[in-house]
Design a protein around this motif. Structure first.
Motif, PDB file in Angstrom:
ATOM      1  N   PRO A  96      16.876 -22.871 -56.151  1.00 12.61           N
ATOM      2  CA  PRO A  96      16.734 -21.821 -57.169  1.00 12.61           C
ATOM      3  C   PRO A  96      17.983 -20.954 -57.266  1.00 12.61           C
ATOM      4  CG  PRO A  96      14.787 -21.913 -55.764  1.00 12.61           C
ATOM      5  CD  PRO A  96      15.812 -22.804 -55.128  1.00 12.61           C
ATOM      6  N   LEU A  97      18.394 -20.650 -58.476  1.00 12.97           N
ATOM      7  CA  LEU A  97      19.481 -19.705 -58.689  1.00 12.97           C
ATOM      8  C   LEU A  97      19.009 -18.306 -58.309  1.00 12.97           C
ATOM      9  CD1 LEU A  97      20.663 -20.929 -62.207  1.00 12.97           C
ATOM     10  CD2 LEU A  97      21.882 -21.250 -60.046  1.00 12.97           C
ATOM     11  N   PRO A  98      19.916 -17.378 -57.962  1.00 10.90           N
ATOM     12  CA  PRO A  98      19.514 -15.990 -57.727  1.00 10.90           C
ATOM     13  C   PRO A  98      18.776 -15.446 -58.944  1.00 10.90           C
ATOM     14  CG  PRO A  98      21.791 -16.342 -57.052  1.00 10.90           C
ATOM     15  CD  PRO A  98      21.361 -17.589 -57.761  1.00 10.90           C
ATOM     16  N   LYS A 153      18.786 -14.992 -66.623  1.00 10.30           N
ATOM     17  CA  LYS A 153      19.779 -15.001 -67.699  1.00 10.30           C
ATOM     18  C   LYS A 153      19.937 -16.405 -68.256  1.00 10.30           C
ATOM     19  CE  LYS A 153      24.549 -13.628 -68.739  1.00 10.30           C
ATOM     20  NZ  LYS A 153      25.800 -13.041 -68.199  1.00 10.30           N
ATOM     21  N   ARG A 154      19.972 -17.404 -67.375  1.00 14.37           N
ATOM     22  CA  ARG A 154      20.081 -18.788 -67.839  1.00 14.37           C
ATOM     23  C   ARG A 154      18.802 -19.213 -68.563  1.00 14.37           C
ATOM     24  NH1 ARG A 154      23.005 -24.144 -65.683  1.00 14.37           N
ATOM     25  NH2 ARG A 154      24.710 -22.748 -66.146  1.00 14.37           N
ATOM     26  N   ASP A 213       7.552 -19.057 -57.101  1.00 17.34           N
ATOM     27  CA  ASP A 213       8.037 -19.790 -55.930  1.00 17.34           C
ATOM     28  C   ASP A 213       7.512 -21.221 -55.897  1.00 17.34           C
ATOM     29  OD1 ASP A 213       9.418 -17.556 -55.135  1.00 17.34           O
ATOM     30  OD2 ASP A 213       7.944 -16.928 -53.626  1.00 17.34           O
ATOM     31  N   VAL A 214       6.229 -21.407 -56.269  1.00 14.57           N
ATOM     32  CA  VAL A 214       5.643 -22.748 -56.194  1.00 14.57           C
ATOM     33  C   VAL A 214       6.351 -23.700 -57.158  1.00 14.57           C
ATOM     34  CG1 VAL A 214       3.815 -22.239 -57.887  1.00 14.57           C
ATOM     35  CG2 VAL A 214       3.478 -24.051 -56.226  1.00 14.57           C
ATOM     36  N   VAL A 215       6.749 -23.193 -58.317  1.00 10.32           N
ATOM     37  CA  VAL A 215       7.456 -24.023 -59.292  1.00 10.32           C
ATOM     38  C   VAL A 215       8.868 -24.328 -58.809  1.00 10.32           C
ATOM     39  CG1 VAL A 215       8.445 -24.042 -61.619  1.00 10.32           C
ATOM     40  CG2 VAL A 215       6.099 -23.251 -61.267  1.00 10.32           C
ATOM     41  N   LEU A 216       9.594 -23.294 -58.422  1.00 14.06           N
ATOM     42  CA  LEU A 216      10.984 -23.481 -58.015  1.00 14.06           C
ATOM     43  C   LEU A 216      11.110 -24.392 -56.791  1.00 14.06           C
ATOM     44  CD1 LEU A 216      12.255 -19.838 -58.552  1.00 14.06           C
ATOM     45  CD2 LEU A 216      12.791 -21.834 -59.962  1.00 14.06           C
ATOM     46  N   GLU A 217      10.163 -24.273 -55.870  1.00 13.56           N
ATOM     47  CA  GLU A 217      10.190 -25.128 -54.677  1.00 13.56           C
ATOM     48  C   GLU A 217      10.001 -26.593 -55.068  1.00 13.56           C
ATOM     49  OE1 GLU A 217       8.290 -27.211 -51.196  1.00 13.56           O
ATOM     50  OE2 GLU A 217       7.224 -26.528 -52.983  1.00 13.56           O
ATOM     51  N   VAL A 271       8.457 -28.471 -69.740  1.00 14.63           N
ATOM     52  CA  VAL A 271       9.857 -28.807 -69.496  1.00 14.63           C
ATOM     53  C   VAL A 271      10.278 -28.148 -68.188  1.00 14.63           C
ATOM     54  CG1 VAL A 271      12.228 -28.620 -70.335  1.00 14.63           C
ATOM     55  CG2 VAL A 271      10.356 -29.016 -71.959  1.00 14.63           C
ATOM     56  N   LEU A 272      10.775 -28.953 -67.256  1.00 11.25           N
ATOM     57  CA  LEU A 272      11.147 -28.484 -65.919  1.00 11.25           C
ATOM     58  C   LEU A 272      12.666 -28.491 -65.778  1.00 11.25           C
ATOM     59  CD1 LEU A 272       8.515 -30.539 -63.868  1.00 11.25           C
ATOM     60  CD2 LEU A 272       8.291 -28.210 -64.754  1.00 11.25           C
ATOM     61  N   VAL A 273      13.217 -27.322 -65.428  1.00 11.75           N
ATOM     62  CA  VAL A 273      14.665 -27.182 -65.276  1.00 11.75           C
ATOM     63  C   VAL A 273      14.953 -26.734 -63.847  1.00 11.75           C
ATOM     64  CG1 VAL A 273      16.766 -26.108 -66.147  1.00 11.75           C
ATOM     65  CG2 VAL A 273      14.840 -26.523 -67.710  1.00 11.75           C
ATOM     66  N   PRO A 274      15.446 -27.624 -62.992  1.00  9.22           N
ATOM     67  CA  PRO A 274      15.700 -27.255 -61.593  1.00  9.22           C
ATOM     68  C   PRO A 274      16.581 -26.008 -61.471  1.00  9.22           C
ATOM     69  CG  PRO A 274      15.880 -29.623 -61.866  1.00  9.22           C
ATOM     70  CD  PRO A 274      15.728 -29.054 -63.243  1.00  9.22           C
ATOM     71  N   GLY A 275      16.213 -25.157 -60.513  1.00  9.12           N
ATOM     72  CA  GLY A 275      16.945 -23.931 -60.274  1.00  9.12           C
ATOM     73  C   GLY A 275      16.589 -22.810 -61.213  1.00  9.12           C
ATOM     74  N   VAL A 276      15.936 -23.128 -62.338  1.00 11.55           N
ATOM     75  CA  VAL A 276      15.625 -22.136 -63.378  1.00 11.55           C
ATOM     76  C   VAL A 276      14.126 -21.909 -63.508  1.00 11.55           C
ATOM     77  CG1 VAL A 276      15.850 -21.560 -65.823  1.00 11.55           C
ATOM     78  CG2 VAL A 276      17.734 -22.701 -64.627  1.00 11.55           C
ATOM     79  N   GLY A 277      13.350 -22.974 -63.653  1.00  2.30           N
ATOM     80  CA  GLY A 277      11.906 -22.805 -63.738  1.00  2.30           C
ATOM     81  C   GLY A 277      11.255 -23.754 -64.718  1.00  2.30           C
ATOM     82  N   MET A 278      10.041 -23.398 -65.124  1.00  2.00           N
ATOM     83  CA  MET A 278       9.220 -24.225 -66.004  1.00  2.00           C
ATOM     84  C   MET A 278       9.026 -23.518 -67.340  1.00  2.00           C
ATOM     85  SD  MET A 278       5.308 -25.597 -65.428  1.00  2.00           S
ATOM     86  CE  MET A 278       4.676 -23.980 -64.960  1.00  2.00           C
TER      87      MET A 278
END
Length: 678
Positions: free
Chosen positions: A228-230, A236-237, A263-267, A347-354
């Motif tokens: 996950p990005l900070p 912002k992304r 957290d559950v999504v980002l993990e 749509v799932l974007v790693p580091g960003v979310g769902m």
């Protein structure tokens, strides 16, 4: 039999539905059997109360129950034509209704009526579905519960499944319920308390089993670069990507979006099993009916350049649509409903979310919640076995089920602004509030932007929950604050379609008394503020590719030379010409820009209440309380202009009938001849 089975049923349903560990929103159903006097015969009649189609356990009321005569429902067994024609039995439920029958009976009604127990619960707990979707689910069910819970192989919900569960219950008198392969759980009891206790025993026992028996990292190791990005960078992304993703997801039909970076999504998005598990799709019918057969997954690291992610999204979306059409063509029969749309719901974007999508905000949010349920299910199944959802062919049979299609056809016609996202500035009071309320009433999701955060929050609450309206604190003279307001709108609803530049103020002074500060303040708020809002919104609209509307609340003073009004009139003239300039520039993107020119709106106006009313009354030599009447008498129609009249003009411009109109100013002044447009 209980004395008040319906009341007990509602109490149990609400308690079970209040805890997301027990079931998902609108998922599952509950029932109770009891006796009431038939008003026709005067004799006791056995009845079944069961949650109706489309209801939600957590918020269930008596109006959401279907009420059927138990003898007639059970008599359907004698005319059941077999599993190949079991859908015909749903229409037969109408002949079993007691009185007016209440809500429409759901497909699971047969299960509740045929199982020989006074109270029955059918639920979709993550822990239960985890066992139901494990490759060796029958053995794990036996290991977890012994003979207290029995495994039932996957079968599509319907009359035959009701017969199957009834037979299992009869053959296993020691059992308190069943695990339904690929689907969920069913429990029963002779009292409402016993039934609820048995449901919770199954759910909590499964949770404990998965926790104690499961592996530590069921999704595998973290993939470098996919962490996950900070938070600030991540959001912002997300705000930059959301309009792009929403535009793609709206190729077939405009969608509203929801963003989840829990957290559950980002993990899940950071782990090595993301791609193979996501490709398997969800399993429980309630899950994939809302999330589609599988999500779209971006296969780039979180730190990839934004332009690379956007380009990859477009390529993946094209491939997703082709894959979905192939899925439809693999399984469709001549009797299948037409393909409804090939765009992803998740749509799932790693580091960003769902990012999840639906016809309205609630549908989009619930789709995301269901995918979180699916993540939990996959985690549980992988922890103790291997995740093995129901076959793709079975998913298609449910997604394109004639009964599901009939349910969709019964949905009410959408409102004119359904699926559209609006941002209204200065919406904490007066004209802005009236505009926001009208747009929401016509189906739009609305961001209430105002310098006064408390006022904005009060308006948002009065419109409804956050599925309908959100508040945003925004100082329109600050470019960063404006960008943040647009980002907040995009993160709340997925994008932006309609902007109303309404924020304003006025200071009434003659030329020689107007200070430089007076001039700058009014031009900053109205001329510069409208420019900044339009610029930030247009950027998101262009990224979306869905067109849009920008409306300026200008004034008759933009064309009418009133006394003691140089700064305000000049700022309004600036706004009026922005309409023309932006209409010419943004038309190639399908963005229409129009204006509304009201006369003085006295009642309900924040500007007039803030001193402008007293100043204008003094200019015209009338009591302040009579200013509205004075304005009305100088018009051709002799009518006072109110906030709702301005709101009606905004809706007329954006509601769908004036699709070929841009660069227009609509007078809402009851007829001021000196302000006629030339």
């Amino acid at each position: 039999m209980t004395n008040n089975p319906a009341a007990e049923l509602i109490q149990r349903s609400n308690a079970l539905g209040a805890d997301p560990r027990n079931t998902n929103y609108a998922g599952g159903n509950t029932s109770a059997k009891g006796s009431e006097t038939d008003p026709v015969t005067g004799q006791p009649t056995e009845l079944l109360w069961v949650k109706g189609s489309g209801g939600d356990l957590g918020t269930l009321t008596e109006a959401g129950l279907a009420v059927l005569r138990l003898d007639r429902l059970r008599a359907l067994v004698d005319v059941y034509p077999g599993v190949e024609r079991e859908d015909e039995m749903v229409a037969a439920f109408d002949y079993c209704l007691h009185g007016r029958g209440g809500a429409a009976p759901s497909i699971d009604t047969a299960m509740h009526g045929l199982v020989e127990a006074t109270h029955v619960d059918h639920l979709h707990p993550d822990s239960g579905i985890a066992l139901a979707t494990a490759a060796d689910g029958p053995a794990l069910t036996k290991e977890c519960f012994g003979d207290r819970v029995v495994w039932v192989d996957w079968r599509r919900p319907g009359f035959q499944l009701g017969l199957d569960i009834a037979a299992v219950k009869k053959a296993n008198p020691q059992a308190i319920g069943v695990i339904l392969g690929g689907h969920g759980i069913t429990a029963w009891g002779e009292t409402s308390e016993e039934c609820q206790r048995n449901s919770l025993e199954i759910i909590r026992t499964a949770e404990k089993f998965l926790a104690e028996r499961g592996s530590a990292e069921p999704f595998g190791a973290v993939v470098p670069g996919f962490e996950p990005l900070p938070e600030e960078e991540r959001r912002k992304r997300a705000a930059a990507l959301a309009p792009v993703i929403r535009g793609l997801a709206s190729t077939d039909q405009r969608q509203v979006g929801h963003y989840n970076d829990s957290d559950v999504v980002l993990e899940f998005l950071s782990r090595e099993k993301l791609q193979p598990l996501a490709a398997l799709g969800t399993s429980c019918p309630d899950h994939f009916l809302r999330t589609k057969v599988r999500p779209l997954v971006v296969d780039l690291p979180a730190t990839a350049p934004l332009e690379d992610v956007v380009a990859r999204l477009k390529g993946l979306h094209e491939a997703y649509r082709a894959d979905y059409r192939a899925y439809y063509e693999r399984h469709a029969t001549p009797d299948s409903p037409a393909m409804r749309g090939a765009d992803p719901a998740i749509v799932l974007v790693p580091g960003v979310g769902m990012f999840s999508f639906g016809k309205d905000k609630q549908t989009a949010r619930v789709a995301g919640e269901f995918y979180v349920n699916a993540i939990n299910v996959m985690r549980g199944a992988e922890a103790v076995s291997r995740y093995a959802p129901i076959p793709e062919s079975e998913k298609f049979r449910i997604e394109y089920w004639a009964l599901e299609e009939a349910k969709l056809q019964r949905m009410p016609k959408p409102k004119p602004l359904a699926g559209r996202v609006a941002l209204v500035t200065g919406a904490g009071s007066g004209i802005g509030r009236a505009i926001a309320e009208r747009l929401a009433a016509e189906g739009a999701c609305v961001a209430i932007a105002d310098l006064n955060g408390d006022a904005a929050e009060e308006v948002a609450r009065s419109i409804g929950n956050t599925d309908k309206a959100v508040s945003v604190v925004a100082n329109v003279v600050d470019a960063d604050a404006v960008a943040a307001a647009v980002d907040a709108t995009v993160l709340a609803f997925g994008g932006i379609d309609l902007v109303v530049n309404n924020a304003g103020l006025s200071i009434s002074k003659p030329l020689l008394e107007t200070t430089e500060k007076d001039w700058d303040l009014q031009h900053d708020v109205m001329a510069k503020g409208s420019f900044l809002v339009s610029q930030a919104a247009a950027k998101a609209m262009i990224a979306q590719g869905l067109g849009g509307d920008i409306v300026y609340i200008s004034s008759k003073n933009s064309v009418f030379a009133g006394p003691n009004n140089v700064a305000y009139g000049a700022a309004k003239a600036d706004q009026a010409h922005q309409v023309r300039l932006l209409a010419a520039e943004l038309g190639e993107h399908g963005i229409r820009v129009n204006g509304v020119n009201p006369d003085g709106v006295v009642r309900g106006s924040g500007i007039f209440a803030g001193g402008w009313g007293a100043q204008r009354a003094a200019v015209y030599g009338v009591p302040e309380e009579d200013l509205g009447k004075f304005y009305a008498q100088r018009t051709i129609l002799k009518r006072e202009v109110l906030p709702e009249h301005v709101a009606a003009a905004v809706f007329a411009l954006t509601g769908g009938d004036l699709t070929h109109t841009t660069g227009l100013h609509v007078p809402v002044d009851a007829g001021v001849a000196a302000a006629f447009l030339r």
